[in-house]
Design a protein around this motif. Structure first.
Motif, PDB file in Angstrom:
ATOM      1  N   LEU A 586      65.679  28.591  45.609  1.00  0.00           N
ATOM      2  CA  LEU A 586      66.551  28.952  44.474  1.00  0.00           C
ATOM      3  C   LEU A 586      67.163  27.705  43.832  1.00  0.00           C
ATOM      4  O   LEU A 586      67.213  27.580  42.596  1.00  0.00           O
ATOM      5  CB  LEU A 586      67.651  29.899  44.949  1.00  0.00           C
ATOM      6  CG  LEU A 586      67.203  31.330  45.318  1.00  0.00           C
ATOM      7  CD1 LEU A 586      68.367  32.090  45.920  1.00  0.00           C
ATOM      8  CD2 LEU A 586      66.661  32.059  44.092  1.00  0.00           C
ATOM      9  N   GLU A 587      67.637  26.770  44.673  1.00  0.00           N
ATOM     10  CA  GLU A 587      68.245  25.557  44.129  1.00  0.00           C
ATOM     11  C   GLU A 587      67.205  24.704  43.396  1.00  0.00           C
ATOM     12  O   GLU A 587      67.477  24.138  42.335  1.00  0.00           O
ATOM     13  CB  GLU A 587      68.902  24.752  45.252  1.00  0.00           C
ATOM     14  CG  GLU A 587      70.129  25.410  45.857  1.00  0.00           C
ATOM     15  CD  GLU A 587      71.315  25.474  44.898  1.00  0.00           C
ATOM     16  OE1 GLU A 587      71.117  25.351  43.666  1.00  0.00           O
ATOM     17  OE2 GLU A 587      72.441  25.680  45.362  1.00  0.00           O
ATOM     18  N   HIS A 588      66.013  24.617  43.977  1.00  0.00           N
ATOM     19  CA  HIS A 588      64.965  23.838  43.313  1.00  0.00           C
ATOM     20  C   HIS A 588      64.536  24.502  42.015  1.00  0.00           C
ATOM     21  O   HIS A 588      64.178  23.835  41.033  1.00  0.00           O
ATOM     22  CB  HIS A 588      63.767  23.692  44.267  1.00  0.00           C
ATOM     23  CG  HIS A 588      62.659  22.855  43.706  1.00  0.00           C
ATOM     24  ND1 HIS A 588      61.502  23.394  43.202  1.00  0.00           N
ATOM     25  CD2 HIS A 588      62.553  21.503  43.554  1.00  0.00           C
ATOM     26  CE1 HIS A 588      60.720  22.422  42.765  1.00  0.00           C
ATOM     27  NE2 HIS A 588      61.341  21.265  42.963  1.00  0.00           N
ATOM     28  N   PHE A 589      64.572  25.843  42.016  1.00  0.00           N
ATOM     29  CA  PHE A 589      64.224  26.592  40.816  1.00  0.00           C
ATOM     30  C   PHE A 589      65.128  26.193  39.647  1.00  0.00           C
ATOM     31  O   PHE A 589      64.709  26.115  38.501  1.00  0.00           O
ATOM     32  CB  PHE A 589      64.364  28.083  41.129  1.00  0.00           C
ATOM     33  CG  PHE A 589      63.802  28.978  40.057  1.00  0.00           C
ATOM     34  CD1 PHE A 589      62.440  28.976  39.780  1.00  0.00           C
ATOM     35  CD2 PHE A 589      64.630  29.807  39.324  1.00  0.00           C
ATOM     36  CE1 PHE A 589      61.928  29.802  38.798  1.00  0.00           C
ATOM     37  CE2 PHE A 589      64.119  30.623  38.346  1.00  0.00           C
ATOM     38  CZ  PHE A 589      62.769  30.632  38.075  1.00  0.00           C
ATOM     39  N   ARG A 590      66.385  25.922  39.972  1.00  0.00           N
ATOM     40  CA  ARG A 590      67.351  25.563  38.922  1.00  0.00           C
ATOM     41  C   ARG A 590      67.269  24.089  38.541  1.00  0.00           C
ATOM     42  O   ARG A 590      67.413  23.716  37.390  1.00  0.00           O
ATOM     43  CB  ARG A 590      68.761  25.896  39.414  1.00  0.00           C
ATOM     44  CG  ARG A 590      69.818  25.605  38.369  1.00  0.00           C
ATOM     45  CD  ARG A 590      71.185  25.996  38.860  1.00  0.00           C
ATOM     46  NE  ARG A 590      72.189  25.660  37.871  1.00  0.00           N
ATOM     47  CZ  ARG A 590      73.486  25.685  38.075  1.00  0.00           C
ATOM     48  NH1 ARG A 590      73.924  26.032  39.272  1.00  0.00           N
ATOM     49  NH2 ARG A 590      74.348  25.387  37.130  1.00  0.00           N
ATOM     50  N   PHE A 591      67.048  23.225  39.588  1.00  0.00           N
ATOM     51  CA  PHE A 591      67.062  21.776  39.333  1.00  0.00           C
ATOM     52  C   PHE A 591      65.680  21.159  39.561  1.00  0.00           C
ATOM     53  O   PHE A 591      65.528  20.184  40.290  1.00  0.00           O
ATOM     54  CB  PHE A 591      68.080  21.092  40.252  1.00  0.00           C
ATOM     55  CG  PHE A 591      69.494  21.543  40.038  1.00  0.00           C
ATOM     56  CD1 PHE A 591      70.182  21.228  38.874  1.00  0.00           C
ATOM     57  CD2 PHE A 591      70.139  22.315  41.008  1.00  0.00           C
ATOM     58  CE1 PHE A 591      71.486  21.655  38.710  1.00  0.00           C
ATOM     59  CE2 PHE A 591      71.431  22.742  40.830  1.00  0.00           C
ATOM     60  CZ  PHE A 591      72.119  22.421  39.670  1.00  0.00           C
ATOM     61  N   LYS A 592      64.641  21.746  38.942  1.00  0.00           N
ATOM     62  CA  LYS A 592      63.286  21.237  39.146  1.00  0.00           C
ATOM     63  C   LYS A 592      63.143  19.788  38.712  1.00  0.00           C
ATOM     64  O   LYS A 592      62.374  19.024  39.298  1.00  0.00           O
ATOM     65  CB  LYS A 592      62.280  22.092  38.371  1.00  0.00           C
ATOM     66  CG  LYS A 592      62.055  23.467  38.963  1.00  0.00           C
ATOM     67  CD  LYS A 592      61.022  24.223  38.144  1.00  0.00           C
ATOM     68  CE  LYS A 592      60.804  25.614  38.739  1.00  0.00           C
ATOM     69  NZ  LYS A 592      59.839  26.404  37.947  1.00  0.00           N
TER      70      LYS A 592
END
Length: 722
Positions: A586-592
């Protein structure tokens, strides 16, 4: 009513008690031995008393209050176990195994099955006793060592009695009759047993304590004996009377035993007692009566087995020799020689046995010599000498050579007589040397047995001394109680009060810890939800509805798992890793565009073996993304490694190459610093409380990752297995 048998477990220490000593293929030739057993209920293990135990050979007994029984039997006998509450059980005896009969009440009848005894499933004491019995006739020293170990484990008079009984059996077999008497006496002192009393009477007889043997036989309560034991008692009485030349009393005792044996069809004893009555009549000089009973015993023995028939033929042949019926003697001994050939294929006879061909050839030659049949006498004596030479039987070879020399001399063949006599002298010299060696070995063997007996006696003395000391201390304690009773009472009250206080404080501390954990977890969940909703809000603000929906879908899965685990102190590591993967995604989804990440799990780790406090790793990943990687000028990297440092411990490292803790702190507002400090403080408190409750199960170490402009952060969480 209990439904019939259910399980029979036969525990056998080794494959066969007589393995390696020469087995007899025909079961009828097997010697008699004592079979031990016990009858219990399967579920409760309660013993069942008064169960009828019978062997088709005539032996009979019942179980005692402990459900235990002993019965004389031989290989191939059929054991019958009867009781009004279960179906009759039949089993063919294979060896002197220890038998356990388990009865399952109120269940359908099941099939019987047999399994070998496992020393892991049975008490060690029984294993040592069975081992001692197995080595009884093979290795006396080893057998006594097993008894010593059994006595160390013994914790009851009943077990002491059993151990000393087997020790007495060892002494009896190796002809240490005085030691056997002592050990049987100790066994009886620990537990009154008719079986052991009968053995003690025999030991007295063999040690020539005839009056003690008679007294003991007469003291035994005959009503408490089984039919087989009654026969043994009267036979033993007859043996002692015979040895003390009280022939009329001997015949009377033997006849009483014979009547019981005939009434209850105890066939082996019928044969033995007829033979012994014949021997007594022969000793009295009543040869006609002796002949009659020998005829009966010879006929009965022929109906039993070849070995027993052979023994009786030789006994009757000896009788015919004393009666100077040499033709009958020769005929019987020739038949015996043919029987020996048949039996020798399955049996091994030592040189001391009367059943050896060299001994029978010698006696046939001697009978022919007494009939003045010189050619046949020489022929059989030469056969005896040749056979004795092969078997290294110096005694028979010497006697036969001497007799041959005498026959040559009486027939005028002086040259041959001289040669035979010289051979006789040489054999005497060899026999003298051999006897000296045997005496030395016997002396050493006797000393070894006595030393081991002394060791056992010392163990018993130590136990007795310990008991005496205990009794003395108990007596002193009684006297001191009047003086110090009030002090002891006061100390006990103080100790009880202190214990109750300690218990109360401990329970209160545990309750406080549980309450604190619950409070800290309740603080973690809103904090986590708030941060996640901020992420959703940012997607909505940027009009990215599809991304927001996908994010919300994954977020709902994460929230469900978090809420399910929120009430537990620990969850399986496997579940925490699933939450970790979902949250990082989820975090990577936001800060790709800000970072990439890897999650590496050592393949050798069995993650199901470890547990971890829920939501322990998520705040460290959150800090790495939000306060380290997000502010990095270039694209950063987050790496999570799970490795096994030992069989009982794993290490979880969370590493980022972000701006580091120092720079991150400088960028934060005062409010953000307080919030972050509060979140990390929450984690530290949880770890501290859990470690206090579960003995240092979790360890957390936070350090800088590298010496560069962006120092990054490395968090190492160490978990110990339950």
């Amino acid at each position: 009513m209990r439904i019939a048998l259910k399980q029979i477990w036969f525990f056998c220490l080794f494959f066969n008690t007589f393995f390696g000593l020469g087995q007899i293929s025909n079961d009828e030739n097997s010697p008699r031995f004592t079979v031990r057993g016990k009858v219990v209920e399967s579920g409760s293990q309660d013993p069942i008393a008064n169960v009828n135990i019978e062997v088709n050979g005539g032996s009979y007994t019942t179980t005692d209050i402990f459900g235990e029984f002993r019965i004389q039997a031989k290989k191939g006998d059929e054991l019958t176990i009867r009781h009004k509450d279960f179906e009759t059980i039949y089993y063919i005896i294979k060896s002197n195994e220890r038998i356990l009969v388990k009865v399952e009440p109120d269940n359908p009848i099941q099939d019987k099955f047999i399994s070998k005894r496992s020393k892991n499933k049975e008490p060690q004491f029984n294993w040592y006793i069975d081992s001692a019995e197995t080595y009884l006739k093979k290795d006396a020293k080893k057998s006594i060592r097993f008894i010593t170990e059994a006595l160390k484990l013994s914790d009851s008079k009943k077990e002491n009695a059993e151990a000393y009984e087997v020790l007495g059996d060892i002494n009896m077999f190796w002809k240490q009759y005085d030691l056997a008497s002592s050990n049987y006496q100790v066994s009886i002192q620990n537990n009154q047993s008719n079986q052991v009393k009968l053995k003690l009477a025999v030991a007295y007889k063999e040690n020539r304590n005839y009056q003690e043997s008679l007294d003991l036989y007469n003291q035994i309560n005959k009503r408490s004996l089984s039919n087989y034991q009654l026969v043994v008692l009267f036979e033993g009485l007859g043996d002692v009377y015979k040895l003390t030349n009280r022939y009329d009393d001997a015949v009377k005792a033997y006849r009483e035993g014979l009547n019981i044996a005939q009434k209850h069809l105890i066939k082996p004893k019928i044969t033995d007692l007829n033979s012994k009555i014949a021997e007594v009549y022969n000793a009295k000089g009543e040869t006609d009566s002796a002949q009659g009973f020998f005829n009966k015993s010879l006929k009965l023995a022929s109906e039993e087995n070849k070995k027993r028939a052979l023994e009786e033929k030789i006994k009757v042949a000896d009788f015919q020799s004393k009666s100077k019926n040499y033709s009958s003697e020769i005929a019987l001994r020739k038949q015996a020689l043919e029987d020996i050939k048949d039996i020798q294929t399955d049996s091994i006879f030592d040189n001391e046995s009367p059943l050896t061909p060299q001994r029978q050839n010698y006696k046939i030659g001697n009978a022919y010599a007494l009939q003045n049949d010189i050619p046949n006498a020489i022929n059989f004596l030469e056969k005896s000498i040749e056979e004795a030479d092969k078997k290294e039987d110096l005694i028979v070879q010497k006697d036969a050579t001497k007799k041959l020399s005498e026959i040559y001399e009486s027939s005028g063949q002086f040259d041959k007589a001289l040669v035979a006599y010289q051979n006789y002298v040489d054999l005497v010299d060899k026999l003298y040397v051999k006897k000296e060696q045997e005496i030395a070995q016997a002396s050493k063997f006797s000393k070894d047995l006595i030393s081991k007996q002394t060791r056992i006696n010392s163990l018993e003395s130590e136990k007795s001394l310990a008991d005496t000391k205990y009794q003395l201390n108990a007596e002193q304690s009684k006297r001191q109680k009047l003086v110090i009773y009030s002090l002891i009472g006061g100390v006990l009250l103080l100790l009880i009060a202190a214990f109750l206080m300690f218990k109360y404080i401990r329970q209160q501390r545990l309750a406080n810890n549980l309450l604190a954990l619950k409070s800290l977890r309740s603080q973690m969940n809103p904090h986590f939800i708030f941060n996640a909703l901020n992420s959703v809000n940012s997607f909505i603000a940027s009009n990215d509805e599809r991304t927001a929906n996908k994010y919300l879908s994954d977020f709902s899965l994460l929230m469900r798992a978090v809420l399910e685990n929120s009430e537990q102190d620990f969850i399986p590591l496997e579940k925490e890793i699933e939450l970790l993967k979902l949250y990082t995604k989820l975090e990577h989804f936001r800060f790709k565009d800000r970072f990439d990440y890897n999650i590496n799990i050592d393949k050798n780790i069995n993650i199901k073996d470890f547990v971890i406090p829920p939501m322990l790793l998520q705040p460290y990943i959150e800090n790495a993304v939000w306060h380290g990687l997000r502010y990095k000028k270039s694209k950063g990297h987050l790496e999570i490694n799970i490795t096994q440092t030992s069989s009982e411990q794993i290490s979880i490292s969370i590493t980022d190459d972000g701006i580091g803790r120092k720079k991150s702190k400088a960028l934060k507002t005062e409010h953000q610093q307080k919030q972050n400090s509060k979140g990390m403080g929450n984690i530290k408190k949880r770890v501290s409380i859990l470690n206090e409750m579960y003995k240092d199960k979790v360890d957390v170490l936070v350090t800088d990752y590298q010496k560069a402009e962006d120092t990054g952060t490395k968090v190492v969480v160490t978990l110990k297995k339950d």
